[in-house]
Design a protein around this motif. Sequence first.
Motif, PDB file in Angstrom:
ATOM      1  N   VAL A  40      33.809  48.439  29.722  1.00  0.00           N
ATOM      2  CA  VAL A  40      32.412  48.043  29.906  1.00  0.00           C
ATOM      3  C   VAL A  40      31.555  48.837  28.921  1.00  0.00           C
ATOM      4  O   VAL A  40      31.609  50.068  28.907  1.00  0.00           O
ATOM      5  N   GLU A  76      32.786  52.616  31.072  1.00  0.00           N
ATOM      6  CA  GLU A  76      33.882  52.588  32.044  1.00  0.00           C
ATOM      7  C   GLU A  76      35.031  51.769  31.459  1.00  0.00           C
ATOM      8  O   GLU A  76      34.811  50.744  30.800  1.00  0.00           O
ATOM      9  N   LEU A 109      39.022  48.108  38.656  1.00  0.00           N
ATOM     10  CA  LEU A 109      37.633  48.143  38.212  1.00  0.00           C
ATOM     11  C   LEU A 109      36.800  47.118  38.972  1.00  0.00           C
ATOM     12  O   LEU A 109      35.663  47.397  39.355  1.00  0.00           O
ATOM     13  N   TRP A 110      37.365  45.930  39.199  1.00  0.00           N
ATOM     14  CA  TRP A 110      36.617  44.911  39.953  1.00  0.00           C
ATOM     15  C   TRP A 110      36.500  45.299  41.430  1.00  0.00           C
ATOM     16  O   TRP A 110      35.482  45.040  42.058  1.00  0.00           O
ATOM     17  N   PRO A 118      34.273  49.570  41.183  1.00  0.00           N
ATOM     18  CA  PRO A 118      33.632  50.059  39.957  1.00  0.00           C
ATOM     19  C   PRO A 118      33.007  51.429  40.190  1.00  0.00           C
ATOM     20  O   PRO A 118      32.380  51.667  41.226  1.00  0.00           O
ATOM     21  N   HIS A 128      31.040  53.203  37.708  1.00  0.00           N
ATOM     22  CA  HIS A 128      29.783  53.421  36.998  1.00  0.00           C
ATOM     23  C   HIS A 128      28.697  52.509  37.571  1.00  0.00           C
ATOM     24  O   HIS A 128      28.960  51.335  37.869  1.00  0.00           O
ATOM     25  N   THR A 167      28.415  49.168  35.751  1.00  0.00           N
ATOM     26  CA  THR A 167      29.481  48.220  36.083  1.00  0.00           C
ATOM     27  C   THR A 167      29.201  47.561  37.420  1.00  0.00           C
ATOM     28  O   THR A 167      29.363  46.343  37.581  1.00  0.00           O
ATOM     29  N   ARG A 168      28.769  48.356  38.405  1.00  0.00           N
ATOM     30  CA  ARG A 168      28.441  47.791  39.721  1.00  0.00           C
ATOM     31  C   ARG A 168      27.328  46.762  39.611  1.00  0.00           C
ATOM     32  O   ARG A 168      27.375  45.694  40.245  1.00  0.00           O
TER      33      ARG A 168
END
Length: 337
Positions: free
Chosen positions: A228, A236, A243-244, A247, A249, A252-253
């Motif tokens: 990301v 990230e 990650l999905w 997350p 960061h 990212t969220r």
Amino acid sequence: MPSDASPATVPVLSVCGLSVDYATARGVVHALDDVSFELASGETLGIVGESGCGKSTLARAVVRLVDPSAGTIRLGEEDITHASRRQLRAARRDIQMVLQDPAASLDPRWTVGELLAEPLAIHRIGSRAERRGRVADLLRKVGLPPEAAGRRPHEFSGGQRQRIGIARALALEPKIVVLDEPVSALDVSVQAQILNLLTDLQRTLGVSFLFIGHDLSVVEYISDRVAVMYLGRIVELGDRDSLWRRPAHPYTRALLDAAPRIDGPAVPTGPGLSGDTPSPYDLPTGCRFHTRCPIATELCRHEAPATRELSPGHLVACHFPDTGAEPSSSARFGSGI
């Protein structure tokens, strides 16, 4: 859809501390700043982020269409960071690129056969008859009839033209293909066809993909790992599923919260983002995301976060990443320094 290929000991691509600056009339744009990652054999690494975050600059820097200001780029064990034109010509047998707009990247004056045979002729591979056979084989691989070789790009649909672009990128049997938003200009149904074609080709050929995209559902579908980016930096990087699912960061969220889903949000809804992306001519001090971050503190405003490894392979550049534990109120809202 992740591939089943196991990573090689030596990454096919290693990028370390890569930076790219552009000098403009308004000043210097720091398009990339200290970007590092590795790409394994047979792997797809997705790169996501808002427009202007440096995704396309990264794609062009990796294939040396733009010159790095700092850092290194290695193809296997070969350093191509400052390679000469002659050295790059040889290296580009191993790394090719598919651009976003196939109509603009395919010369309308040439037939498809001429377009696909050109890289073979440049690298002096095969006789004319052998090249014709190779062109027919490439067209079959991407789901087009060999007879398409005698037609010109304007005679094909957008999805078919992108298949031709993919075939051209595969002509030299590269180890890596950089895909710069290859489906963003296509209808959704055609996008699915191209993505399925790419995953099938990867299984068959073992090629690695660096997939640049802004559509999170597309990146989620095709990637093994995801990086990301925000304002020229990777904030990230980790395995797609982790990650999905979690997350770390806040940026990212926020990206995942904003993505529409038919089965509801992928992560708990957060406070979202406020404000606009800062100008690349006047980057914020400290963490570049602090001007829009809902949990920013004085520490974030004055000190850039180091990249840390939260778990094996999951990296994040944040002073207060979501590690699964509830942060203290002082961490979220305190002075930080």
